[in-house]
Design an enzyme around this catalytic site. Structure first.
Site, PDB file in Angstrom:
ATOM      1  N   LYS A 295       0.819  -1.208   0.000  1.00  0.00           N
ATOM      2  CA  LYS A 295       0.000   0.000   0.000  1.00  0.00           C
ATOM      3  C   LYS A 295       0.858   1.266   0.000  1.00  0.00           C
ATOM      4  O   LYS A 295       2.029   1.267   0.373  1.00  0.00           O
ATOM      5  CB  LYS A 295      -0.938   0.000   1.216  1.00  0.00           C
ATOM      6  CG  LYS A 295      -2.102  -0.995   1.121  1.00  0.00           C
ATOM      7  CD  LYS A 295      -3.112  -0.581   0.073  1.00  0.00           C
ATOM      8  CE  LYS A 295      -4.242  -1.604  -0.102  1.00  0.00           C
ATOM      9  NZ  LYS A 295      -5.226  -1.563   0.970  1.00  0.00           N
ATOM     10  N   ARG A 330      -4.104 -10.524   3.538  1.00  0.00           N
ATOM     11  CA  ARG A 330      -4.264 -10.481   2.078  1.00  0.00           C
ATOM     12  C   ARG A 330      -2.989  -9.850   1.485  1.00  0.00           C
ATOM     13  O   ARG A 330      -2.732  -8.667   1.699  1.00  0.00           O
ATOM     14  CB  ARG A 330      -5.507  -9.665   1.723  1.00  0.00           C
ATOM     15  CG  ARG A 330      -5.839  -9.617   0.242  1.00  0.00           C
ATOM     16  CD  ARG A 330      -7.141  -8.849   0.019  1.00  0.00           C
ATOM     17  NE  ARG A 330      -7.481  -8.774  -1.395  1.00  0.00           N
ATOM     18  CZ  ARG A 330      -7.047  -7.826  -2.219  1.00  0.00           C
ATOM     19  NH1 ARG A 330      -6.263  -6.863  -1.757  1.00  0.00           N
ATOM     20  NH2 ARG A 330      -7.386  -7.836  -3.493  1.00  0.00           N
TER      21      ARG A 330
END
Length: 355
Positions: A295, A330
């Site tokens: 991210k 994830r």
């Protein structure tokens, strides 16, 4: 804005041995904690587990949240396959998109080639393969549901036929229907069933587990910014309301998972606060998924490292999740994350059997 009391497990310990009555087990997993941070608006209070009954035992909300935090999470059973939720598991990200922020187009559009990449993730230790056909990065164009079905259904069919547990990452009811018909086991919706009015009905009728992810404006794509007074408790309350709505619609609470939505409509400070307070989300009584792999926040904390150079940060956040009792991580880098978790698990096992 939050209006109720919240409990955040704190003061984690290596082992419960010799500490009966002083520690509680987190969600039936591998962590024990010795106290709660009690959050009431801007007020914070630390209550040791040993003092819980005396200090908070008369408060119905506190007792209910404590039970939710400490209750084991039952496994998800799919015929002959079982997804255990008593330890951290890896969900491998398999994008069938040309414009994903991380690996768009890398696998091409051959369903068999994409499925082979999913099988490789499973062999590397992924317990679940999360297949997505639409990018959810900020500014990404919407994908027509027919195109999304054509991207994901053939891949899911091949993976499921090969015995792999599969989730479909979509917010569209038509895609959910097609993916479930192709063999998908779980629906992973970044809009928490808010984007498509038919989505809740589809999931309830199918009986499939569902992941509800937080974003501040799910119908608009999930990346709008809002000013949080307390991002941790406000995200909790938002997810709590969506869980109740899903249960009222006929979805089994034991089949609901939650995701705090790292990077979706949140500042760097918001994301850090959520990650530092992850254990609070066990108070929802559901298994927790964490999607922080590669991210933007990792780049922001590491001299703007590009997406392909964020492995170290991704592993750090995965282990942060494991320490907080997250059940599903994830990730893009399956083999590396699985190795990190195996070392983490070895440390936990040693702490539980000896000093």
């Amino acid at each position: 804005m939050s209006t109720s009391m919240h409990l955040r497990p704190i003061h984690f310990v290596d082992t419960p041995i010799g500490r009966d009555g002083e520690v509680a087990r987190l969600a039936g997993g591998m962590q024990w904690f010795a106290a709660y941070e009690v959050i009431r608006w801007a007020e914070r209070q630390v209550v040791p587990i040993a003092e819980f009954e005396r200090v908070l035992g008369s408060e119905e909300r506190a007792v209910a949240v404590h039970r939710a935090i400490t209750a084991p999470r039952p496994p998800l059973v799919f015929g002959g396959r079982t997804l255990r939720l008593d330890q951290p598991q890896v969900a491998g990200i398999l994008n069938v998109t040309p414009d994903s922020f991380s690996d768009g187009g890398r696998l091409g559009d051959d369903p068999q080639a994409v499925a082979e990449a999913g099988f490789a993730m499973e062999q590397a230790g992924a317990a679940l393969i999360d297949v997505g056909g639409e990018s959810t990065r900020p500014g990404a164009p919407a994908v027509w549901e027919g195109d999304e079905v054509q991207r994901v259904a053939p891949v899911i069919e091949r993976l499921a036929r090969g015995g792999t547990l599969v989730s479909v990452d979509t917010r569209k009811a038509a895609v959910m229907e097609a993916a479930l018909a192709a063999g998908a086991h779980i629906v992973n919706d970044v809009s928490a069933l808010e984007w498509d009015d038919r989505a809740t009905e589809i999931v309830a009728r199918s009986g499939a587990p569902v992941v509800l992810m937080h974003s501040p404006d799910p119908k608009a794509g999930g990346h709008g910014r809002v000013a949080y007074a307390n991002v941790l408790t406000e995200v909790f309350d938002w997810l709590e309301a969506r869980i109740e709505r899903a249960v009222e619609a006929g979805i089994d609470r034991a089949k609901i998972l939650v995701d705090p939505g790292i990077g979706f409509g949140k500042s760097l400070q918001d994301n850090l606060a959520l990650l530092n307070g992850l254990a609070l989300f066990h108070g929802l009584g559901c298994a927790v998924m964490l999607g922080a792999s590669r991210k933007r926040m990792i780049g922001a904390l590491s001299s703007e490292a590009p997406v392909g150079e964020r492995l170290g940060g991704s592993l750090a956040l995965a282990l942060k999740g494991a320490d907080a009792g997250v059940q599903l991580l994830r990730v893009h880098d399956v083999a590396e994350t699985v190795q990190a978790l195996r070392v983490w698990r070895g440390l936990r096992d040693q702490a539980l059997v000896g000093r």
